[in-house]
Design a protein around this motif. Sequence first.
Motif, PDB file in Angstrom:
ATOM      1  N   ALA A 200       0.815  -1.301   0.019  1.00 56.80           N
ATOM      2  CA  ALA A 200       0.019   0.056   0.028  1.00 56.80           C
ATOM      3  C   ALA A 200       1.008   1.281  -0.051  1.00 56.80           C
ATOM      4  O   ALA A 200       1.910   1.196   0.580  1.00 56.80           O
ATOM      5  CB  ALA A 200      -0.859  -0.168   1.105  1.00 56.80           C
ATOM      6  N   ASN A 201       0.474   2.304  -0.689  1.00 57.87           N
ATOM      7  CA  ASN A 201       1.104   3.625  -0.644  1.00 57.87           C
ATOM      8  C   ASN A 201       0.459   4.587   0.121  1.00 57.87           C
ATOM      9  O   ASN A 201      -0.711   4.421   0.755  1.00 57.87           O
ATOM     10  CB  ASN A 201       1.523   3.884  -2.033  1.00 57.87           C
ATOM     11  N   SER A 226      -9.337  -3.065   2.112  1.00 53.81           N
ATOM     12  CA  SER A 226      -9.874  -4.151   2.794  1.00 53.81           C
ATOM     13  C   SER A 226      -8.964  -4.309   3.936  1.00 53.81           C
ATOM     14  O   SER A 226      -9.411  -4.555   5.122  1.00 53.81           O
ATOM     15  CB  SER A 226      -9.936  -5.265   1.854  1.00 53.81           C
ATOM     16  N   GLN A 227      -7.807  -4.326   3.921  1.00 53.37           N
ATOM     17  CA  GLN A 227      -6.803  -4.537   5.037  1.00 53.37           C
ATOM     18  C   GLN A 227      -6.826  -3.312   6.026  1.00 53.37           C
ATOM     19  O   GLN A 227      -6.898  -3.632   7.018  1.00 53.37           O
ATOM     20  CB  GLN A 227      -5.500  -4.952   4.274  1.00 53.37           C
ATOM     21  N   THR A 229      -9.333  -1.524   6.463  1.00 49.62           N
ATOM     22  CA  THR A 229     -10.690  -1.687   7.262  1.00 49.62           C
ATOM     23  C   THR A 229     -10.509  -2.660   8.133  1.00 49.62           C
ATOM     24  O   THR A 229     -11.126  -2.513   9.500  1.00 49.62           O
ATOM     25  CB  THR A 229     -11.742  -1.720   6.128  1.00 49.62           C
ATOM     26  N   ALA A 230     -10.019  -3.878   8.025  1.00 51.34           N
ATOM     27  CA  ALA A 230     -10.030  -4.857   8.769  1.00 51.34           C
ATOM     28  C   ALA A 230      -9.345  -4.579  10.020  1.00 51.34           C
ATOM     29  O   ALA A 230      -9.609  -4.767  11.066  1.00 51.34           O
ATOM     30  CB  ALA A 230      -9.351  -6.166   8.092  1.00 51.34           C
ATOM     31  N   ALA A 231      -8.131  -3.707   9.927  1.00 55.39           N
ATOM     32  CA  ALA A 231      -7.329  -3.310  10.985  1.00 55.39           C
ATOM     33  C   ALA A 231      -7.933  -2.428  11.898  1.00 55.39           C
ATOM     34  O   ALA A 231      -8.126  -2.496  13.094  1.00 55.39           O
ATOM     35  CB  ALA A 231      -6.085  -2.773  10.577  1.00 55.39           C
ATOM     36  N   VAL A 232      -8.733  -1.235  11.311  1.00 57.41           N
ATOM     37  CA  VAL A 232      -9.500  -0.340  12.050  1.00 57.41           C
ATOM     38  C   VAL A 232     -10.840  -0.905  12.785  1.00 57.41           C
ATOM     39  O   VAL A 232     -10.938  -0.772  13.916  1.00 57.41           O
ATOM     40  CB  VAL A 232     -10.080   0.887  11.156  1.00 57.41           C
ATOM     41  N   GLU A 233     -11.233  -1.907  12.296  1.00 61.97           N
ATOM     42  CA  GLU A 233     -12.578  -2.627  12.817  1.00 61.97           C
ATOM     43  C   GLU A 233     -12.067  -3.497  14.012  1.00 61.97           C
ATOM     44  O   GLU A 233     -12.671  -3.358  15.235  1.00 61.97           O
ATOM     45  CB  GLU A 233     -13.342  -3.463  11.917  1.00 61.97           C
ATOM     46  N   ARG A 234     -10.783  -4.204  13.726  1.00 62.95           N
ATOM     47  CA  ARG A 234     -10.551  -4.745  14.939  1.00 62.95           C
ATOM     48  C   ARG A 234      -9.999  -3.906  16.160  1.00 62.95           C
ATOM     49  O   ARG A 234     -10.330  -4.184  17.513  1.00 62.95           O
ATOM     50  CB  ARG A 234      -9.122  -5.636  14.537  1.00 62.95           C
TER      51      ARG A 234
END
Length: 246
Positions: A200-201, A226-227, A229-234
């Motif tokens: 990611a940039n 997607s990645q 979002t997943a980190a923020v949701e956790r």
Amino acid sequence: MNRALRWTAWVFAVIMLIAVVFLVWANIVMQGTRSAALQVWRDDRVAVRDAGDAVVMTPTGTANGAGIVFIPGAKVDPYAYMATFRQVVASGTTVVITKPTLHLAFFDTRPLSTFESHAPDVRSWAVGGHSLGGVRACQLAPDADGLLLLGSYCANDISKSYISVLSVSGSRDGLSTPEKVDAARHLLPSNAMTVEVQGANHADFGAYGAQPGDRTATITPAEARSQITAAVERWVSALPAGSSLR
């Protein structure tokens, strides 16, 4: 006397010219990608409204009591971050994306309460930001329950703070480079969560196209989002949504 007046007039003219050039430059923003924003507007799980000084995104379903005041990067359209937080909001978190003064976070002196007032039902607030917005978020962190950094890092020391911190960076970020993020790691609490999205940039943290000085991403924007979002949701799921730590 005439020479002094001419000199004063020249100095005034130069100052005015610099001011005009700066104002023009500050107001040329990196626009959000229209298609990405439209997908959020059409998502019936998310309600979006323009509150004048912020873009307010709220879940139409069950809310989890948590909210994020998010500060855009320098000269980036606030609407460019709607796609970044689409799934986070759909999962129950309120997100208030600020509209910084002159599109530059360091000119914005408004307190978090200004933006928290747009969602009075939220019980626990985090502050976050992208790039320069993250630097400003670090300054506001003592007034929040959590700190979210996307492609950013702190310039002030919050290592003694007890707030929950998540720092998400990109391995191909050409502005907030991995080296810069690592060099500022000691300014965060020792238990801060850090996630580096491989490929990611810098521009992947919003939807506004390529950014000067950035490196080329090796994954698609959708994969990066997607990645992220997943980190923020956790991280949000661990926030003290039931009661504020402040």
